[in-house]
Design a protein around this motif. Structure first.
Motif, PDB file in Angstrom:
ATOM      1  N   PHE A 424       0.824  -1.204   0.000  1.00  0.00           N
ATOM      2  CA  PHE A 424       0.000   0.000   0.000  1.00  0.00           C
ATOM      3  C   PHE A 424       0.863   1.261   0.000  1.00  0.00           C
ATOM      4  N   THR A 425       0.256   2.369  -0.419  1.00  0.00           N
ATOM      5  CA  THR A 425       0.861   3.692  -0.299  1.00  0.00           C
ATOM      6  C   THR A 425      -0.148   4.615   0.381  1.00  0.00           C
ATOM      7  N   LEU A 426       0.353   5.574   1.158  1.00  0.00           N
ATOM      8  CA  LEU A 426      -0.521   6.534   1.822  1.00  0.00           C
ATOM      9  C   LEU A 426      -0.992   7.593   0.836  1.00  0.00           C
ATOM     10  N   GLY A 427      -2.102   8.253   1.183  1.00  0.00           N
ATOM     11  CA  GLY A 427      -2.628   9.326   0.351  1.00  0.00           C
ATOM     12  C   GLY A 427      -1.589  10.412   0.119  1.00  0.00           C
ATOM     13  N   ALA A 487      -7.711  20.709   5.120  1.00  0.00           N
ATOM     14  CA  ALA A 487      -8.252  19.377   5.383  1.00  0.00           C
ATOM     15  C   ALA A 487      -7.451  18.332   4.613  1.00  0.00           C
ATOM     16  N   VAL A 488      -7.416  17.134   5.161  1.00  0.00           N
ATOM     17  CA  VAL A 488      -6.614  16.057   4.574  1.00  0.00           C
ATOM     18  C   VAL A 488      -7.512  14.873   4.255  1.00  0.00           C
ATOM     19  N   LYS A 489      -7.278  14.245   3.099  1.00  0.00           N
ATOM     20  CA  LYS A 489      -7.977  13.013   2.755  1.00  0.00           C
ATOM     21  C   LYS A 489      -7.158  11.848   3.302  1.00  0.00           C
ATOM     22  N   PHE A 490      -7.619  11.311   4.417  1.00  0.00           N
ATOM     23  CA  PHE A 490      -6.902  10.204   5.040  1.00  0.00           C
ATOM     24  C   PHE A 490      -7.322   8.887   4.398  1.00  0.00           C
ATOM     25  N   GLY A 491      -6.347   8.141   3.957  1.00  0.00           N
ATOM     26  CA  GLY A 491      -6.625   6.849   3.357  1.00  0.00           C
ATOM     27  C   GLY A 491      -5.361   6.266   2.761  1.00  0.00           C
ATOM     28  N   TYR A 492      -5.516   5.173   2.041  1.00  0.00           N
ATOM     29  CA  TYR A 492      -4.369   4.491   1.450  1.00  0.00           C
ATOM     30  C   TYR A 492      -4.788   3.867   0.132  1.00  0.00           C
ATOM     31  N   GLN A 493      -3.806   3.542  -0.679  1.00  0.00           N
ATOM     32  CA  GLN A 493      -4.052   2.990  -2.004  1.00  0.00           C
ATOM     33  C   GLN A 493      -3.281   1.697  -2.157  1.00  0.00           C
ATOM     34  N   SER A 494      -3.948   0.694  -2.693  1.00  0.00           N
ATOM     35  CA  SER A 494      -3.240  -0.550  -2.976  1.00  0.00           C
ATOM     36  C   SER A 494      -2.354  -0.340  -4.190  1.00  0.00           C
ATOM     37  N   LEU A 495      -1.371  -1.195  -4.366  1.00  0.00           N
ATOM     38  CA  LEU A 495      -0.485  -1.052  -5.514  1.00  0.00           C
ATOM     39  C   LEU A 495      -1.234  -1.269  -6.822  1.00  0.00           C
ATOM     40  N   GLY A 496      -2.421  -1.876  -6.703  1.00  0.00           N
ATOM     41  CA  GLY A 496      -3.250  -2.045  -7.889  1.00  0.00           C
ATOM     42  C   GLY A 496      -4.067  -0.811  -8.228  1.00  0.00           C
ATOM     43  N   GLY A 497      -4.011   0.201  -7.362  1.00  0.00           N
ATOM     44  CA  GLY A 497      -4.681   1.466  -7.657  1.00  0.00           C
ATOM     45  C   GLY A 497      -5.985   1.697  -6.933  1.00  0.00           C
ATOM     46  N   GLU A 498      -6.449   0.732  -6.110  1.00  0.00           N
ATOM     47  CA  GLU A 498      -7.727   0.894  -5.414  1.00  0.00           C
ATOM     48  C   GLU A 498      -7.553   1.773  -4.174  1.00  0.00           C
ATOM     49  N   TRP A 499      -8.359   2.840  -4.101  1.00  0.00           N
ATOM     50  CA  TRP A 499      -8.274   3.795  -2.992  1.00  0.00           C
ATOM     51  C   TRP A 499      -9.243   3.412  -1.884  1.00  0.00           C
ATOM     52  N   THR A 500      -8.781   3.454  -0.630  1.00  0.00           N
ATOM     53  CA  THR A 500      -9.621   3.185   0.532  1.00  0.00           C
ATOM     54  C   THR A 500      -9.563   4.376   1.466  1.00  0.00           C
ATOM     55  N   ALA A 501     -10.693   5.039   1.640  1.00  0.00           N
ATOM     56  CA  ALA A 501     -10.764   6.163   2.573  1.00  0.00           C
ATOM     57  C   ALA A 501     -10.918   5.623   3.988  1.00  0.00           C
ATOM     58  N   VAL A 502     -10.335   6.313   4.960  1.00  0.00           N
ATOM     59  CA  VAL A 502     -10.404   5.906   6.362  1.00  0.00           C
ATOM     60  C   VAL A 502     -11.205   6.939   7.136  1.00  0.00           C
ATOM     61  N   THR A 503     -12.155   6.474   7.926  1.00  0.00           N
ATOM     62  CA  THR A 503     -12.945   7.346   8.790  1.00  0.00           C
ATOM     63  C   THR A 503     -12.774   6.892  10.234  1.00  0.00           C
TER      64      THR A 503
END
Length: 715
Positions: A424-427, A487-503
């Motif tokens: 994964f990579t961070l936003g 404001a910051v968009k907190f989340g991470y991205q898989s190496l395949g490109g799928e973004w997951t937002a964290v709340t």
């Protein structure tokens, strides 16, 4: 109904609903046996501390040190013999303040006597001597060998529990102290096999290892869900990460300060109102470094309190230290690696704080400052942590506290912060300071859970998401105080490109109050809009789900709910889909225990109250039977009572055997199928009896993690 379960025979058996087979003598679990086999001599049964403590006011790590010497086994006879030996040692050698004169007499009469006491050391510059003071014994000026003082530097800054042999020799010189220190041993391990620790870790599954750690801090893992366990273990991160800044605010009685006072000889718990700059950082009068130079963790207890007076100079130095790991009082800059922990009580509910102020509302004014708050790496939501109850303590095996404390200390030199990057990579818009906070928490949890670095992508994702949430909780509250901060968009991205937002959980539960003041957010005096069926956001207590006459508007699809979430009830989850149905089918193989029967009754009661009293509803339950004959009788009696009670309310319950498997679902003759991840068993265990609000209203209970899928089968 095929495979019908006959309840009539069970109904005739004379046995009260709460009776069951007699409990057998407690035996070590499979996990306990595995723990003893893999860590011989390094683990102890956790309930033994209470058995030996008596009226000795000593930390748990002192008692476990002694138990580790004499009772680190699963052989019951050896354990009992060890307990008696530890009791004798405490009875004979622990110094009570009110018995200090008696102990002094023993030293004089015997010439040499061993004591357990808190010892501190100071340099007498006039005579060029190191001198020890014994807190409970009440003696001072005891000459100590320079090598002993310098090899145990913590003695020079605070009191340390030690085993000491003290001798007595009277002299006619009134300036000579008659007490002589024969030997001194701080209560801590001298060495351990780190590679053996890593090798043994590989023998445990992740769930087993987490349970071992939970038992090591004294709790019964069966009383905690996965998220609750992670919250408890996050309290250990400051011991395994250098310069980690942690805050936990929440209700009283949740054990916030326990770990920092009892768990490790490398942690120091102090009152937030008693600390001074010289004591914490450096004393300009003598150049002596304070607590941060000698302790791995410095925790501030009772830190909250709006009206508490604070030292502005202390706040400024603390902010610089938390950001840069260094401090200075005008002489020269110094560096240290102590982690800082701030724990305090809240006096308002989470939605109240979100509506009227922020989640740092209870902090003293000088600390209620964006510059200080931005130094915090993680915010433990103390309101999610259960109030400590007797049944939550473990009787299983866990690491001897001193052993695990040394393991964690040794791992402070390691950095696991980049281990997620293979997946994964961070936003991209996460700031450097946010990234540092996430990295430190992630690294700490990796060291705790996966020190051998063998974690799957799913396991790494779990703790990465958790680390991001804790830092997001900090940042989102800072945005309320400083509207110039982006404001910051907190989340991470898989190496395949799928973004997951964290709340955060409270963001999902109270979105209207959480996003107060943000563009597009509802105003505080605006009424929440009623929703039809579960929405794509969390079902929260401030936005209740209600039914609507137009079935096509009901939500279709999947929704996940996270552990510890509140505001969830059968009424909001199921009733919009069950109203109007004359036949309802429930497949749940686990309607066996009393709390599962209660869940079923609560659902049936909602169905009964929603229908016309003159109508009848057929409810077909497919479930499994207990294997143990004694428990099966109890289960059948429970089901029989439910059937009879439902019949009085116009609901005909038919009970049949589940065809097998673990799938759970509800189907109605009105065309809906609801797939249930956990069946009806979605709520965490309640222990407050009828005085607990959760006993009356489901939305006041915390849930386990679960998912629900709504499928429209008939148009």
């Amino acid at each position: 109904m095929s495979d019908h379960i006959d309840l009539t025979e069970a109904a005739l058996i004379e046995q009260t609903p709460d009776e069951g087979p007699a409990d057998a003598v407690a035996e070590p679990t499979m996990l306990d046996r595995k723990i003893n086999a893999r860590f011989p001599g390094a683990v102890v049964r956790k309930d033994l501390v209470k058995a030996v403590k008596g009226n000795a006011i000593v930390p748990s790590y002192v008692l476990e040190y002694l138990l580790g010497q004499f009772a680190a086994t699963d052989d019951e006879a050896t354990i009992q013999e060890g307990i008696e030996k530890v009791r004798r040692i405490l009875a004979e050698h622990y110094v009570h303040r009110n018995e200090s004169e008696l102990v002094k007499s023993k030293i004089r009469e015997k010439g040499r006597f061993r004591v357990i006491d808190r010892v501190s050391v100071a340099l007498n510059a006039k005579d060029d001597l190191y001198e020890a003071s014994f807190a409970n014994l009440g003696i001072r000026g005891v000459v100590i060998d320079p090598g002993t003082a310098t090899s145990n530097p913590k003695l020079l800054v605070s009191e340390v529990w030690c085993l000491c042999d003290i001798e007595y020799f009277h002299s006619d010189d009134p300036r000579t102290v008659p007490w002589i220190l024969g030997s001194l041993k701080p209560i801590q391990m001298s060495n351990f096999d780190y590679h053996g620790y890593l090798d043994a870790r590989q023998a445990f599954t992740t769930d087993e290892w987490i349970d071992l750690l939970i038992q090591s801090i004294g709790f019964n893992p069966e009383m905690f869900g996965r998220r609750a366990k992670l919250l408890q273990l996050t309290r250990l991160v400051p011991f395994v990460e250098r310069n980690y800044n942690l805050v936990e605010l929440g209700p009283k009685g949740t054990g916030k300060s326990h770990i920092y006072s009892e768990f490790s000889p490398h942690g120091m718990l102090i009152s937030g109102g008693e600390i001074t700059v010289p004591k914490l950082f450096v004393n300009n009068a003598n150049g002596k470094i304070g607590l941060v130079g000698y302790w791995d963790v410095v925790a501030f207890d009772e830190f909250a309190g709006k009206k508490k007076r604070t030292d502005k100079a202390l706040v400024d130095i603390m902010k610089n230290y938390m950001a840069n790991k260094s401090f200075s009082r005008g002489v020269r800059p110094e560096s240290a690696e102590a982690s800082m922990v701030f724990v305090g009580n809240t006096s308002h509910t989470v939605p109240y704080m979100l509506k009227h102020s922020d989640l740092f509302d209870e902090l003293p004014e000088s600390y209620h400052d964006p510059a200080y708050l931005d130094r915090l790496h993680f915010y433990i939501p103390g309101w999610e942590v259960d109030t400590i109850r007797g049944e939550m303590f473990s009787s299983g095996y866990g690491f001897v506290v001193d052993y695990i404390a040394e393991v964690l200390k040794s791992m402070r030199n390691l950095d696991y912060s980049d281990r997620y990057q293979r997946y994964f990579t961070l936003g991209s818009d996460i700031s450097t300071r946010d990234r540092d906070g996430i990295h430190k928490t992630f690294s700490g949890l990796m060291k705790l859970l996966y020190p051998h670095e063998q974690a799957t992508a799913e396991e790494i994702e779990e703790i990465l998401r958790f680390a991001i949430e804790g830092r997001k909780r900090v940042k989102d509250q800072i945005l309320r105080l400083d509207d110039t901060m982006a404001a910051v968009k907190f989340g991470y991205q898989s190496l395949g490109g799928e973004w997951t937002a964290v709340t955060t959980l409270e963001e999902d539960e109270y979105p209207r109050h959480y996003h107060r003041g943000r563009p597009g957010a509802a105003s505080d005096d605006q009424e929440p809009v009623d929703l039809v069926g579960p929405t794509t956001g969390a079902v929260g207590s401030e936005a209740p789900v209600v039914s609507a006459p137009v079935k096509e508007e009901l939500f279709q699809g999947h929704r996940d709910f996270v552990e510890n979430q509140r505001g969830i009830s059968f009424d909001t989850l199921f009733m919009p889909y069950l109203r109007g149905a004359t036949e309802i089918e429930l497949h749940d193989p686990y309607i066996r225990m009393s709390h599962q029967g209660r869940n079923l009754v609560e659902l049936l009661a909602l169905i009964a109250s929603a229908k016309d009293p003159a109508d009848e509803v057929t409810f077909k339950l497919f479930t499994g039977l207990e294997v143990d004959p004694g428990y099966q009788i109890k289960q059948l009696q429970m089901l029989n009572q439910i059937v009879q009670g439902a019949a009085q309310q116009g609901i005909k319950v038919e009970v049949g055997k589940d065809p097998g498997g673990h799938d759970r679902w509800i189907r109605t003759d009105s065309g809906w199928r609801i797939n249930l991840g956990r069946g009806l068993d979605i709520f965490q265990k309640q222990e407050g009896g009828w005085f607990d609000f959760g006993s009356t209203r489901q939305e006041f209970r915390q849930v386990r993690a679960f998912g629900v899928t709504y499928i429209r089968e008939v148009e």
